[in-house]
Design a protein around this motif. Structure first.
Motif, PDB file in Angstrom:
ATOM      1  N   TRP A   1     -39.926  10.097 -17.435  1.00  0.00           N
ATOM      2  CA  TRP A   1     -39.327   9.115 -18.314  1.00  0.00           C
ATOM      3  C   TRP A   1     -40.362   8.325 -19.097  1.00  0.00           C
ATOM      4  N   LEU A   2     -41.585   8.309 -18.606  1.00  0.00           N
ATOM      5  CA  LEU A   2     -42.674   7.739 -19.406  1.00  0.00           C
ATOM      6  C   LEU A   2     -42.842   8.563 -20.677  1.00  0.00           C
ATOM      7  N   GLY A   3     -42.886   9.889 -20.517  1.00  0.00           N
ATOM      8  CA  GLY A   3     -43.045  10.764 -21.668  1.00  0.00           C
ATOM      9  C   GLY A   3     -41.848  10.700 -22.595  1.00  0.00           C
ATOM     10  N   ILE A   4     -40.638  10.648 -22.020  1.00  0.00           N
ATOM     11  CA  ILE A   4     -39.434  10.602 -22.847  1.00  0.00           C
ATOM     12  C   ILE A   4     -39.351   9.301 -23.632  1.00  0.00           C
TER      13      ILE A   4
ATOM     14  N   VAL B   1     -38.983  -0.141 -19.754  1.00  0.00           N
ATOM     15  CA  VAL B   1     -38.987   0.208 -21.182  1.00  0.00           C
ATOM     16  C   VAL B   1     -39.530  -0.923 -22.054  1.00  0.00           C
ATOM     17  N   ILE B   2     -39.100  -2.152 -21.795  1.00  0.00           N
ATOM     18  CA  ILE B   2     -39.450  -3.245 -22.704  1.00  0.00           C
ATOM     19  C   ILE B   2     -40.956  -3.504 -22.770  1.00  0.00           C
ATOM     20  N   PRO B   3     -41.652  -3.648 -21.650  1.00  0.00           N
ATOM     21  CA  PRO B   3     -43.112  -3.840 -21.763  1.00  0.00           C
ATOM     22  C   PRO B   3     -43.830  -2.630 -22.362  1.00  0.00           C
ATOM     23  N   LEU B   4     -43.363  -1.408 -22.031  1.00  0.00           N
ATOM     24  CA  LEU B   4     -44.002  -0.215 -22.574  1.00  0.00           C
ATOM     25  C   LEU B   4     -43.828  -0.150 -24.089  1.00  0.00           C
ATOM     26  N   CYS B   5     -42.596  -0.359 -24.556  1.00  0.00           N
ATOM     27  CA  CYS B   5     -42.330  -0.264 -25.993  1.00  0.00           C
ATOM     28  C   CYS B   5     -42.968  -1.410 -26.770  1.00  0.00           C
ATOM     29  N   ALA B   6     -43.274  -2.509 -26.102  1.00  0.00           N
ATOM     30  CA  ALA B   6     -43.973  -3.605 -26.775  1.00  0.00           C
ATOM     31  C   ALA B   6     -45.327  -3.149 -27.305  1.00  0.00           C
ATOM     32  N   THR B   7     -45.852  -2.082 -26.723  1.00  0.00           N
ATOM     33  CA  THR B   7     -47.145  -1.550 -27.147  1.00  0.00           C
ATOM     34  C   THR B   7     -47.014  -0.331 -28.043  1.00  0.00           C
ATOM     35  N   ILE B   8     -46.045   0.543 -27.781  1.00  0.00           N
ATOM     36  CA  ILE B   8     -46.032   1.847 -28.441  1.00  0.00           C
ATOM     37  C   ILE B   8     -44.972   2.016 -29.514  1.00  0.00           C
ATOM     38  N   HIS B   9     -44.022   1.071 -29.643  1.00  0.00           N
ATOM     39  CA  HIS B   9     -42.963   1.220 -30.642  1.00  0.00           C
ATOM     40  C   HIS B   9     -43.256   0.299 -31.824  1.00  0.00           C
ATOM     41  N   LEU B  10     -43.628   0.884 -32.963  1.00  0.00           N
ATOM     42  CA  LEU B  10     -44.083   0.096 -34.102  1.00  0.00           C
ATOM     43  C   LEU B  10     -43.405   0.530 -35.401  1.00  0.00           C
ATOM     44  N   ALA B  11     -42.094   0.687 -35.329  1.00  0.00           N
ATOM     45  CA  ALA B  11     -41.361   1.162 -36.511  1.00  0.00           C
ATOM     46  C   ALA B  11     -41.442   0.168 -37.660  1.00  0.00           C
ATOM     47  N   GLY B  12     -41.327  -1.128 -37.370  1.00  0.00           N
ATOM     48  CA  GLY B  12     -41.406  -2.134 -38.419  1.00  0.00           C
ATOM     49  C   GLY B  12     -42.778  -2.170 -39.069  1.00  0.00           C
ATOM     50  N   SER B  13     -43.815  -2.057 -38.248  1.00  0.00           N
ATOM     51  CA  SER B  13     -45.179  -2.036 -38.776  1.00  0.00           C
ATOM     52  C   SER B  13     -45.413  -0.799 -39.640  1.00  0.00           C
ATOM     53  N   MET B  14     -44.885   0.339 -39.212  1.00  0.00           N
ATOM     54  CA  MET B  14     -45.017   1.577 -39.979  1.00  0.00           C
ATOM     55  C   MET B  14     -44.347   1.432 -41.343  1.00  0.00           C
ATOM     56  N   MET B  15     -43.167   0.824 -41.369  1.00  0.00           N
ATOM     57  CA  MET B  15     -42.444   0.638 -42.634  1.00  0.00           C
ATOM     58  C   MET B  15     -43.272  -0.188 -43.614  1.00  0.00           C
ATOM     59  N   LYS B  16     -43.842  -1.291 -43.130  1.00  0.00           N
ATOM     60  CA  LYS B  16     -44.622  -2.170 -43.998  1.00  0.00           C
ATOM     61  C   LYS B  16     -45.884  -1.478 -44.506  1.00  0.00           C
ATOM     62  N   ILE B  17     -46.650  -0.897 -43.593  1.00  0.00           N
ATOM     63  CA  ILE B  17     -47.902  -0.252 -43.997  1.00  0.00           C
ATOM     64  C   ILE B  17     -47.624   0.880 -44.973  1.00  0.00           C
TER      65      ILE B  17
ATOM     66  N   ASP C   1     -36.902  -2.184 -29.700  1.00  0.00           N
ATOM     67  CA  ASP C   1     -37.149  -1.878 -28.291  1.00  0.00           C
ATOM     68  C   ASP C   1     -35.860  -1.948 -27.482  1.00  0.00           C
ATOM     69  N   GLY C   2     -34.979  -2.878 -27.867  1.00  0.00           N
ATOM     70  CA  GLY C   2     -33.701  -2.995 -27.170  1.00  0.00           C
ATOM     71  C   GLY C   2     -32.818  -1.775 -27.372  1.00  0.00           C
ATOM     72  N   ALA C   3     -32.874  -1.165 -28.565  1.00  0.00           N
ATOM     73  CA  ALA C   3     -32.099   0.053 -28.827  1.00  0.00           C
ATOM     74  C   ALA C   3     -32.627   1.212 -27.987  1.00  0.00           C
ATOM     75  N   ILE C   4     -33.953   1.307 -27.865  1.00  0.00           N
ATOM     76  CA  ILE C   4     -34.538   2.350 -27.027  1.00  0.00           C
ATOM     77  C   ILE C   4     -34.153   2.142 -25.567  1.00  0.00           C
ATOM     78  N   ALA C   5     -34.132   0.887 -25.127  1.00  0.00           N
ATOM     79  CA  ALA C   5     -33.728   0.590 -23.747  1.00  0.00           C
ATOM     80  C   ALA C   5     -32.300   1.041 -23.486  1.00  0.00           C
ATOM     81  N   LEU C   6     -31.420   0.873 -24.472  1.00  0.00           N
ATOM     82  CA  LEU C   6     -30.043   1.338 -24.322  1.00  0.00           C
ATOM     83  C   LEU C   6     -29.990   2.848 -24.136  1.00  0.00           C
ATOM     84  N   LEU C   7     -30.771   3.579 -24.926  1.00  0.00           N
ATOM     85  CA  LEU C   7     -30.780   5.040 -24.832  1.00  0.00           C
ATOM     86  C   LEU C   7     -31.317   5.507 -23.486  1.00  0.00           C
ATOM     87  N   VAL C   8     -32.442   4.946 -23.060  1.00  0.00           N
ATOM     88  CA  VAL C   8     -33.032   5.352 -21.782  1.00  0.00           C
ATOM     89  C   VAL C   8     -32.100   4.972 -20.631  1.00  0.00           C
ATOM     90  N   ASN C   9     -31.449   3.822 -20.731  1.00  0.00           N
ATOM     91  CA  ASN C   9     -30.526   3.378 -19.689  1.00  0.00           C
ATOM     92  C   ASN C   9     -29.356   4.341 -19.530  1.00  0.00           C
TER      93      ASN C   9
END
Length: 411
Positions: free
Chosen positions: A73-76, A277-293, A375-383
């Motif tokens: 689930w880390l990989g997923i 999920v929440i602490p992990l995605c705080a580091t690896i989920h950067l969709a908003g940053s990707m959009m801006k850059i 991150d909350g949406a990802i948590a819903l999916l993993v849950n």
């Protein structure tokens, strides 16, 4: 917010630098402006030297650390976060192809960013060759990081972490404090070269577009998660608003972790899933940053008449999604991690990088808010699939989450 807290904000200092640069450009003599142009040349060359070192030092332990996590689930979860991030990048590229010929029609940024060829030039320059190329640093970081996940050498891993701390200290104590001076010099030179108004008006359009798109992308994430999980997406999104507001105010994904955790729990996410999920995605989920850059970078390319092929755009997005995982724990960390790719893959010079940094930091909090809310949406999916398979992890209670050593403002 107190005066002391306000003055310590990077956003505040950058805004002051921009305003001062604009004002000073109205009356500064050329000889004085050339001092700041000289500083910008030296600082830009130092960034060129330092960025490959930064990439190797930050990405190596990041990849090794992810590899040390147990369970599929880390990989997923990492895969979902990465896919969300790169989809955001593809949307940004698609928007640039579709909208920029209309939104930025007739706009030209060549003179605005080509400071050294303008009326204000540096007194002297000092070449600072990088120890290796950016792509070499990326490849070496991937190779060493992946090898460390197999070898499991604690000594090598600790050495990589020590190097990471040294590099982050340089960023926090040297680069970040001098960024406002760098940006001040850029806007001072823009004003004295007569290109300031044109540049500000043009970039204002892109800033508005990027802000709107981060919000729309969050809504799309919850529409998808709601459809998969079978829950009302708008109710779930409403429950996440405290996390969005907290991130908007703090510009810090780390400071928002406890609030994001509580919001995810309110959406019915199991404690062990949310704590994972929440602490992990705080580091690896950067969709908003990707959009801006993405939107900022493509706008500069469009206005400088640089053609970006679809193949190069895809490669840039895929690499940026990985590189930003190692974003240093300082305000604007994602854009600092992206500098190497902007230079090596898109051909940005130091002045274009400075313009990117200024634009990024101006709406940094909106990107962070989009990141943590997603991150909350990802948590819903993993849950939906993993709630009975994930063990209780550190951080599965509010107290534990508050102590999570995630990096400050990684997004």
């Amino acid at each position: 917010m107190g005066i002391k807290q306000l003055s310590s904000s990077l956003l505040f200092r950058v805004l002051v630098a921009i305003i001062l640069g604009v004002v000073c450009s109205l009356f500064f003599p050329e000889w004085l402006a050339r001092i700041f142009a000289t500083f910008n040349g030296l600082f830009g060359n130092f960034l060129n030297f330092f960025v490959p070192v930064l990439i190797f030092a930050l990405i190596t332990p990041a990849i090794a650390g992810l590899g040390r996590g147990a369970g599929k689930w880390l990989g997923i979860t990492t895969g979902i976060a990465y896919i969300s991030t790169i989809i955001s990048g593809f949307i940004a590229y698609g928007l640039s192809v579709w909208l920029y010929p209309i939104l930025l029609k007739g706009q030209d940024l060549v003179a605005a960013v080509d400071i050294e060829k303008g009326a204000i030039s540096p007194y002297f320059t000092v070449e600072m060759p990088a120890p290796f190329e950016v792509m070499s640093a990326l490849l070496l970081a991937f190779a060493v990081g992946l090898a460390m996940t197999v070898v499991k050498s604690d000594t090598l891993y600790e050495a990589a972490q020590d190097l990471q701390r040294v590099v982050m200290k340089v960023i926090e104590s040297f680069i970040i404090p001098l960024l406002p001076v760098f940006i001040y010099g850029m806007f001072l030179t823009l004003g004295m070269n007569g290109n300031l108004t044109h540049t500000l008006v043009t970039f204002a359009k892109v800033l508005i577009l990027a802000t709107v798109m981060t919000v729309l992308y969050v809504i799309a994430q919850y529409l998808l998660a709601g459809a998969v999980v079978g829950t009302n997406p708008f109710r779930a999104l409403k429950n996440m608003l405290p996390a969005y507001a907290t991130a908007l105010g703090t510009s810090s994904s780390a400071a928002t972790i406890p609030v994001t955790y509580q919001c995810a729990r309110k959406n019915g996410v199991e404690a062990n899933v949310a704590g994972f999920v929440i602490p992990l995605c705080a580091t690896i989920h950067l969709a908003g940053s990707m959009m801006k850059i993405g939107l900022f970078a493509y706008s500069i390319l469009y206005m400088t008449g640089t053609h970006l092929s679809p193949a190069l755009a895809v490669g840039f997005i895929l690499m940026l999604g990985i590189t930003m995982i190692a974003a240093p724990g300082v305000p604007g960390g994602a854009i600092m991690a992206a500098v190497g790719l902007l230079q090596s893959m898109l051909g940005f010079d130091a002045d274009q990088v400075a313009l990117m940094i200024a634009a990024y930091i101006a709406i940094d909090s909106f990107g962070t808010a989009a990141n943590v809310t997603g991150d909350g949406a990802i948590a819903l999916l993993v849950n939906r699939f993993a709630k009975d398979q994930l063990p209780t992890t550190a951080g599965s209670s509010e107290a534990e989450v508050e102590e999570n050593p995630q990096r400050e403002n990684a997004k």
